[in-house]
Design an enzyme around this catalytic site. Structure first.
Site, PDB file in Angstrom:
ATOM      1  N   ASN A   1       0.813  -1.230   0.000  1.00  0.00           N
ATOM      2  CA  ASN A   1       0.000   0.000   0.000  1.00  0.00           C
ATOM      3  C   ASN A   1       0.843   1.277   0.000  1.00  0.00           C
ATOM      4  OD1 ASN A   1       0.916  -0.126   2.607  1.00  0.00           O
ATOM      5  ND2 ASN A   1      -1.059  -0.599   3.527  1.00  0.00           N
TER       6      ASN A   1
ATOM      7  N   ARG B   1       2.841   6.495  11.920  1.00  0.00           N
ATOM      8  CA  ARG B   1       2.192   5.939  13.103  1.00  0.00           C
ATOM      9  C   ARG B   1       1.946   7.069  14.090  1.00  0.00           C
ATOM     10  NH1 ARG B   1       0.701   2.520  10.399  1.00  0.00           N
ATOM     11  NH2 ARG B   1       1.206   0.315  10.446  1.00  0.00           N
TER      12      ARG B   1
ATOM     13  N   GLN C   1      -5.930   3.148  18.349  1.00  0.00           N
ATOM     14  CA  GLN C   1      -6.933   2.993  17.294  1.00  0.00           C
ATOM     15  C   GLN C   1      -7.925   1.904  17.668  1.00  0.00           C
ATOM     16  OE1 GLN C   1      -4.179   4.506  13.571  1.00  0.00           O
ATOM     17  NE2 GLN C   1      -5.142   2.551  13.413  1.00  0.00           N
TER      18      GLN C   1
ATOM     19  N   HIS D   1      -7.802   5.981  10.027  1.00  0.00           N
ATOM     20  CA  HIS D   1      -6.678   5.288   9.381  1.00  0.00           C
ATOM     21  C   HIS D   1      -7.143   4.564   8.112  1.00  0.00           C
ATOM     22  CE1 HIS D   1      -2.918   2.559  10.184  1.00  0.00           C
ATOM     23  NE2 HIS D   1      -2.959   3.032   8.945  1.00  0.00           N
TER      24      HIS D   1
HETATM   25  P1  NAD Z   1      10.218   1.032   4.554  1.00  0.00           P
HETATM   26  O1  NAD Z   1      10.759  -0.031   5.438  1.00  0.00           O
HETATM   27  O2  NAD Z   1      10.325   0.862   3.087  1.00  0.00           O
HETATM   28  O3  NAD Z   1      10.932   2.431   4.910  1.00  0.00           O
HETATM   29  C1  NAD Z   1      11.089   2.897   6.208  1.00  0.00           C
HETATM   30  C2  NAD Z   1      12.271   3.848   6.222  1.00  0.00           C
HETATM   31  O4  NAD Z   1      12.301   4.509   7.493  1.00  0.00           O
HETATM   32  C3  NAD Z   1      13.613   3.137   6.056  1.00  0.00           C
HETATM   33  O5  NAD Z   1      14.356   3.760   5.034  1.00  0.00           O
HETATM   34  C4  NAD Z   1      14.273   3.298   7.415  1.00  0.00           C
HETATM   35  O6  NAD Z   1      15.692   3.379   7.336  1.00  0.00           O
HETATM   36  C5  NAD Z   1      13.654   4.600   7.891  1.00  0.00           C
HETATM   37  N1  NAD Z   1      13.758   4.800   9.326  1.00  0.00           N
HETATM   38  C6  NAD Z   1      13.619   3.901  10.324  1.00  0.00           C
HETATM   39  N2  NAD Z   1      13.841   4.484  11.506  1.00  0.00           N
HETATM   40  C7  NAD Z   1      14.127   5.780  11.263  1.00  0.00           C
HETATM   41  C8  NAD Z   1      14.459   6.876  12.083  1.00  0.00           C
HETATM   42  N3  NAD Z   1      14.617   6.744  13.409  1.00  0.00           N
HETATM   43  N4  NAD Z   1      14.662   8.075  11.497  1.00  0.00           N
HETATM   44  C9  NAD Z   1      14.584   8.211  10.148  1.00  0.00           C
HETATM   45  N5  NAD Z   1      14.304   7.199   9.313  1.00  0.00           N
HETATM   46  C10 NAD Z   1      14.069   5.992   9.873  1.00  0.00           C
HETATM   47  O7  NAD Z   1       8.724   1.232   5.011  1.00  0.00           O
HETATM   48  P2  NAD Z   1       7.530   1.927   4.197  1.00  0.00           P
HETATM   49  O8  NAD Z   1       6.861   0.923   3.343  1.00  0.00           O
HETATM   50  O9  NAD Z   1       8.038   3.186   3.579  1.00  0.00           O
HETATM   51  O10 NAD Z   1       6.530   2.253   5.402  1.00  0.00           O
HETATM   52  C11 NAD Z   1       6.926   3.129   6.444  1.00  0.00           C
HETATM   53  C12 NAD Z   1       5.896   3.132   7.544  1.00  0.00           C
HETATM   54  O11 NAD Z   1       4.696   3.761   7.080  1.00  0.00           O
HETATM   55  C13 NAD Z   1       5.421   1.742   7.995  1.00  0.00           C
HETATM   56  O12 NAD Z   1       6.309   1.140   8.901  1.00  0.00           O
HETATM   57  C14 NAD Z   1       4.096   2.068   8.630  1.00  0.00           C
HETATM   58  O13 NAD Z   1       4.260   2.418   9.983  1.00  0.00           O
HETATM   59  C15 NAD Z   1       3.612   3.294   7.853  1.00  0.00           C
HETATM   60  N6  NAD Z   1       2.478   2.950   6.955  1.00  0.00           N
HETATM   61  C16 NAD Z   1       1.287   3.567   7.150  1.00  0.00           C
HETATM   62  C17 NAD Z   1       0.196   3.240   6.342  1.00  0.00           C
HETATM   63  C18 NAD Z   1      -1.141   3.918   6.501  1.00  0.00           C
HETATM   64  O14 NAD Z   1      -2.150   3.398   6.038  1.00  0.00           O
HETATM   65  N7  NAD Z   1      -1.209   5.083   7.106  1.00  0.00           N
HETATM   66  C19 NAD Z   1       0.328   2.247   5.359  1.00  0.00           C
HETATM   67  C20 NAD Z   1       1.576   1.668   5.162  1.00  0.00           C
HETATM   68  C21 NAD Z   1       2.643   2.005   5.984  1.00  0.00           C
END
Ligand code: NAD
Length: 358
Positions: free
Chosen positions: A117, A256, A285, A309
């Site tokens: 997603n 989050r 949530q 959400h």
């Molecule tokens: P991903 O694993 O591809 O990317 C996450 C990135 O965050 C990585 O590059 C990682 O190095 C970086 N990161 C981790 N800790 C960090 C920090 N302390 N400071 C800076 N960067 C940091 O994940 P993604 O697919 O891009 O998803 C990211 C997050 O988005 C998910 O973990 C989830 O919590 C959230 N998400 C929300 C929804 C929604 O419906 N709102 C849907 C999907 C994902």
């Protein structure tokens, strides 16, 4: 084998729209398939407290399916009780509702449907940035009220062109946000991430990495949060960090809820330090009715773009994460290797680098 799924209730919408696959009613579309193989499939939305179906069934389930949209919080205590649990599957992306350290300790694998997603969320981020910068919500509310006073809206409406936008986290979603912002001719695109983008990828979106978080936020007109929730990001955007934001900055959080301190955000809006906050994720949530971010406003009575959400649960996304969930379970049942990108916790160890530097 018992397979337990904690999904959200879809009500009439789910009975009339079968593509709402991630609901209790439509059960990710895998009931027949699981039952034809002799498995027991329990689906429920009851997830809170000792009398919940979640706590009742977790004790003898081998597979747990959860979704970030209605998270079944698998705490360390529950992991201790889940003696048969071998696999947690997140139907979606983001497995922070599972105590990952406890999963490592008990050799429970945690997989998510990586990428399922990420476009859905990136589009929502761009929309959220635009609706704050352009002061959309108060403008629409004015129209519904029957009023018409252009200056009341225009006094706090800007163009995105020429602004500096930065993402905390430049993974799948953060990078897609940067890609989508490129045609808006922002003054600069920045990112903060302990994992630098590969050189060619950084160049392709013309994004500059800033290594210090305070320095990063102090340069941004818009900050968008796109990193997972883990020990290193819980409360990352707090009162102290907000002091380093530019006065009048906009903050978008679809990652989050608990990454941003809700009370500090509400206070920064009320004081005029933040001009807007938008997103779809909440520290609990469903969010309680009196959650401060439901109604927090900037000094002009606007600046709130919060929604439930749903950014990552469009119908397109649901088709992808339902089919991804099925293939993860299929691999597990037939002892086939899992796709590496989906593995958050393998047997006894973290396989991803995205949930904090360890
Ligand atoms: P991903 O694993 O591809 O990317 C996450 C990135 O965050 C990585 O590059 C990682 O190095 C970086 N990161 C981790 N800790 C960090 C920090 N302390 N400071 C800076 N960067 C940091 O994940 P993604 O697919 O891009 O998803 C990211 C997050 O988005 C998910 O973990 C989830 O919590 C959230 N998400 C929300 C929804 C929604 O419906 N709102 C849907 C999907 C994902």
């Amino acid at each position: 084998m018992k397979i337990l799924a904690i999904l959200y209730k879809g009500g009439d919408s789910a009975t009339s729209e079968p593509r709402l696959l991630g609901t209790v009613e439509n059960q990710l579309g895998i009931r027949e398939w699981l039952e034809s193989q002799g498995h027991e499939y329990v689906v429920t939305d009851s997830k809170e407290g000792p009398d919940s179906d979640f706590q009742k069934h977790i004790v003898d389930s081998e597979i747990l399916i959860t979704t970030p949209f209605h998270p079944g919080y698998l705490t360390a205590d529950l992991v201790e009780k889940a003696k048969k649990l071998k696999l947690c599957v997140t139907a979606g992306v983001g497995s922070d509702h599972i105590d990952l350290n406890a999963a490592v300790k008990h050799s429970i694998q945690v997989l998510e449907v990586s990428g399922s997603n990420v476009v859905s969320v990136a589009e929502h981020v761009v929309m959220s940035i635009l609706l704050l910068v352009r002061n959309f919500v108060p403008a629409h509310e004015m129209i519904e009220r029957g009023d018409w006073m252009v200056s009341d809206i225009a006094r706090n409406a800007f163009d995105l062109e020429g602004k500096i936008v930065g993402t905390i986290g430049a993974g799948r979603i953060g990078y897609r946000v940067l890609q989508r912002l490129l045609p808006f001719d922002c003054k600069e695109l920045l990112y903060y991430d302990y994992a630098p983008l590969p050189e060619a990828a950084g160049k392709a979106v013309n994004a500059r990495r800033v290594e210090d978080l305070k320095d990063f936020v102090s340069q941004c007109d818009v900050v968008t949060v796109n990193c997972p929730l883990h020990e290193g990001t819980m409360g990352l955007v707090n009162a102290d960090l907000l002091k380093h934001f530019k006065k009048g900055a906009w903050l978008v959080n679809t990652a989050r809820g608990a990454i941003c301190d809700k009370d500090a955000v509400a206070a920064a809006l009320a004081s005029g330090h933040l001009n807007g906050y938008s997103g779809d994720v909440w520290n609990v949530q469903p969010a309680p009715k009196d959650h401060v971010l439901r109604t927090a406003k900037n000094v002009l009575g606007g600046g709130n773009g919060m929604v439930p959400h749903y950014s990552g649960t469009t119908l397109d996304a649901q088709a992808r994460y339902a089919s991804g969930t099925k293939s993860i379970i299929e691999n597990y049942l037939s002892d086939k290797p899992q796709e590496a990108q989906n593995i958050i916790v393998g047997v006894g160890k973290f396989e991803t680098k995205a949930y904090g530097q360890r």
